[in-house]
Design a protein around this motif. Sequence first.
Motif, short mmCIF file in Angstrom:
data_model
loop_
_atom_site.label_atom_id
_atom_site.label_comp_id
_atom_site.label_asym_id
_atom_site.label_seq_id
_atom_site.Cartn_x
_atom_site.Cartn_y
_atom_site.Cartn_z
N ALA A 94 0.84 -1.20 0.00
CA ALA A 94 0.00 0.00 0.00
C ALA A 94 0.87 1.25 0.00
CB ALA A 94 -0.93 0.00 1.21
N ALA A 95 1.92 1.25 0.83
CA ALA A 95 2.82 2.41 0.87
C ALA A 95 3.48 2.63 -0.48
CB ALA A 95 3.87 2.21 1.96
N GLU A 96 3.87 1.57 -1.14
CA GLU A 96 4.49 1.70 -2.47
C GLU A 96 3.50 2.31 -3.46
OE1 GLU A 96 5.70 -2.24 -3.38
OE2 GLU A 96 7.39 -2.24 -1.98
N SER A 97 2.24 1.93 -3.35
CA SER A 97 1.23 2.48 -4.26
C SER A 97 1.03 3.97 -4.02
CB SER A 97 -0.10 1.73 -4.08
OG SER A 97 0.01 0.39 -4.49
N PHE A 98 0.96 4.38 -2.75
CA PHE A 98 0.76 5.80 -2.45
C PHE A 98 1.98 6.62 -2.87
CE2 PHE A 98 -2.13 3.99 0.97
CZ PHE A 98 -3.28 4.21 0.22
N ARG B 10 -0.78 11.57 0.49
CA ARG B 10 0.20 11.77 1.56
C ARG B 10 -0.35 11.26 2.89
NH1 ARG B 10 4.41 14.87 0.01
NH2 ARG B 10 4.16 16.04 -1.92
N ASP B 11 -1.61 11.57 3.15
CA ASP B 11 -2.21 11.11 4.41
C ASP B 11 -2.31 9.59 4.46
OD1 ASP B 11 -2.46 13.73 5.17
OD2 ASP B 11 -4.50 13.94 4.41
N TRP B 12 -2.71 8.99 3.35
CA TRP B 12 -2.82 7.54 3.33
C TRP B 12 -1.45 6.87 3.36
CZ3 TRP B 12 -6.99 4.70 4.32
CH2 TRP B 12 -8.23 5.33 4.27
N LEU B 13 -0.44 7.55 2.84
CA LEU B 13 0.92 7.01 2.95
C LEU B 13 1.33 6.94 4.41
CD1 LEU B 13 3.61 6.04 1.83
CD2 LEU B 13 4.24 8.43 1.43
#
Length: 396
Positions: free
Chosen positions: A193-197, A211-214
């Motif tokens: 998920a972090a890679e996607s954000f 940025r918030d979802w990261l």
Amino acid sequence: MVTAADPIERARTLLRLRRPADAERELRGLLAQEPQHTVGHALLSLALIEQRRADEAVQEAQESVRLAPDQWLPHYAAAQVYNRARRPDDAVTAVRAALELSPEYAPAWEVLARAHLSKAEWQPMLDAALRGLSIEPEDCDLVSLVSLAYLNLGDPGQARAAAAHAVRIDPESPTAHFVYGRAELRFGDPRRAAESFREVLRLDPGFGAARDWLVRALKERNPVYRRLSRLRGRFPQGWRLIFLLPVIPPVIAVFVILALLHWVAWVAEAWSMLRLARGRATRLLFEGAEARVAVACLGLVAAGAVLLGLGIGLGQEALGVAGASVMALVTPVQEAAHTGSPRGRAILYGWAGLLGVAVVVSVLVAEPGVALLALYASIATVWLATPVRGRLTPAV
């Protein structure tokens, strides 16, 4: 001879190029000559809403509908304007009027799905998106909306499959990667998920919500944080449990350990970002603010370590505690850098600046207590930033 169609086509092109002010000038010129030009008013409403001039946009959209209530385009433009103006009920009414006149126009179904998204009506949203896909099966945005609908309906298999399909359709779509990250964070792997954000921010640095979802994805990689997040989700007013900390000392230790783990994660994030920014194959992907923040955070760690060592070597307690506080500033700086809302980012950067001033003052007055409070406040920013980010970041 210049025809009326020329400014219309120029305005359409300028809107596609995200130059709404230029499109507005073209359309104003057209409407000065032809005040009853239906398409001119419709496109002008879109140009105005792109500039966040909602009241004027609504007036132009309504004028377009008044001039041609039996044409689908004015209703469709009005629906887009209402959606952007956060008037989802009006958007639903307008787009349904457009669909009655042109039911096979897939973008209108997308607008309907987005209106239901604004109202958190997941099943109608899914139905509208699927209806649009029956017309345009390879529409990336519609597939992304399908994934979001399944995500909120609690269907992990369909949500992840649709998100992955959206990325395959258009690997350069920030929306597709954002939805894929949401699905992975909810049902899959926080690391992916972090890679996607991060990919979203590479493709569109202005995509604030990413940025918030990261931040959430980076925190969710911590198993302790994951468990506490699930526990917090069961208690909507769980923040009030903080008042129980003085009577349950072991809980204080858990929160302190978790905050320290987050600090370690933020330092690791800065190191990883700096490696990517300096890598031959990836340096072009992470130039600018991300690289500067990474350098600043690693600089804080190095400077703090030097001060801490000097404080220990010279027997100056205030200097040593100040060194630890300087290292702790990594947390508020990273929390600020990874906040999507410009206002929220400014607030958190201001908070980090105040903590930095407190550390300097503690050294000047040789008062370790001030630096110690700044240390606690810095690592606690991992909790303090959450309400700032939640209140100021616009809904997606």
